[in-house]
Design an enzyme around this catalytic site. Sequence first.
Site, PDB file in Angstrom:
ATOM      1  CG  ASN A  77     104.825  13.042  29.974  1.00  0.00           C
ATOM      2  OD1 ASN A  77     105.305  14.177  30.049  1.00  0.00           O
ATOM      3  ND2 ASN A  77     103.519  12.817  29.860  1.00  0.00           N
ATOM      4  CD  GLU A 119      98.447  14.572  32.306  1.00  0.00           C
ATOM      5  OE1 GLU A 119      99.520  15.143  32.043  1.00  0.00           O
ATOM      6  OE2 GLU A 119      98.377  13.548  33.020  1.00  0.00           O
ATOM      7  CE  LYS A 135     102.022  12.678  33.040  1.00  0.00           C
ATOM      8  NZ  LYS A 135     100.777  12.092  33.515  1.00  0.00           N
ATOM      9  CB  SER A 159      99.458   3.369  36.721  1.00  0.00           C
ATOM     10  OG  SER A 159      98.706   4.502  37.161  1.00  0.00           O
ATOM     11  CD  GLU A 209     100.130   7.991  28.203  1.00  0.00           C
ATOM     12  OE1 GLU A 209     101.069   7.628  28.911  1.00  0.00           O
ATOM     13  OE2 GLU A 209      99.757   9.169  28.116  1.00  0.00           O
ATOM     14  N   GLY A 225      98.327   8.232  36.304  1.00  0.00           N
ATOM     15  CA  GLY A 225      98.562   8.817  37.617  1.00  0.00           C
ATOM     16  C   GLY A 225      97.660   8.287  38.715  1.00  0.00           C
ATOM     17  CG  HIS A 251      99.640  13.416  27.753  1.00  0.00           C
ATOM     18  ND1 HIS A 251      98.740  13.636  28.771  1.00  0.00           N
ATOM     19  CD2 HIS A 251     100.439  12.402  28.166  1.00  0.00           C
ATOM     20  CE1 HIS A 251      98.998  12.779  29.759  1.00  0.00           C
ATOM     21  NE2 HIS A 251     100.024  12.031  29.414  1.00  0.00           N
TER      22      HIS A 251
END
Length: 254
Positions: free
Chosen positions: A12, A101, A14, A214, A169, A175, A99
């Site tokens: 991904n 985010e 992003k 991660s 996730e 991250g 996702h």
Amino acid sequence: MTPAIRPLIAGNWKMHGTSSSLPELKAVASGFTNAAGEGAEGVVCVPATLLGRAGEILAASPVAAGGQDCHPAPNGAHTGDIAAEMLADCGARYVIVGHSERRTDHHESDADVASKAEAAWRAGLIAIICVGETKAQREAGDTLSVLSGQIAGSVPAGATAGNTVIAYEPVWAIGTGLTPTPEDVAKAHAHLRAELKKKLGDEANAMRILYGGSVKPSNAAELLSLLNVDGALIGGASLVAADFLAIASAVKSK
Ligand code: PGA
């Protein structure tokens, strides 16, 4: 991993990447089978601006191209949005939906995510539906109930092992360099499999459940060795072909 399930190594990107990043994609395409073996599949979900070129680069490779989001409608007055059909037209075979985010930045609800998954299927794409708890939810001991709610609300009844991949996730692991313990990952994945079975019956036995958050070359082998972890969704480390391929190589020995 789960016996008899073909692992999926998903990247991904992003909001990273311009034309100058395309050589990384070429390196992923040419190195994937050697790294992961014939039995694994790969996908890299690039920004929409790169999708057409990614689709061409990856066309004859074992790695698919994917999008990172889609609108529920096939077309319409939705400035700035992208329909699943448009992603498919650019060569995508997968699209990430829900996702964390997007759930946070764009306030996407479980119902929004479910309609995006259905849009993906309508366009012939495989939906990668993301779920995961926040730090506060984990600390409150709510991880498994949050996952149950997200599976109930974000996974439409028409989900099959062929049209849907689930990605677990934990939001706090994305991250940050932090990951749950292997025991916690195994527990979450077993719970997700059980919830999927309640909803979808035996179809859930063959559905891929990826771990994301991660993932890096140094922890991939341990994470991918766990039962019910059928691949990985990789953010930061997917931007560098050597790292993505090193992670992919962790499935070879399994
Ligand atoms: P990360 O991102 O690997 O950089 O933690 C994972 C993701 O958000 O898909």
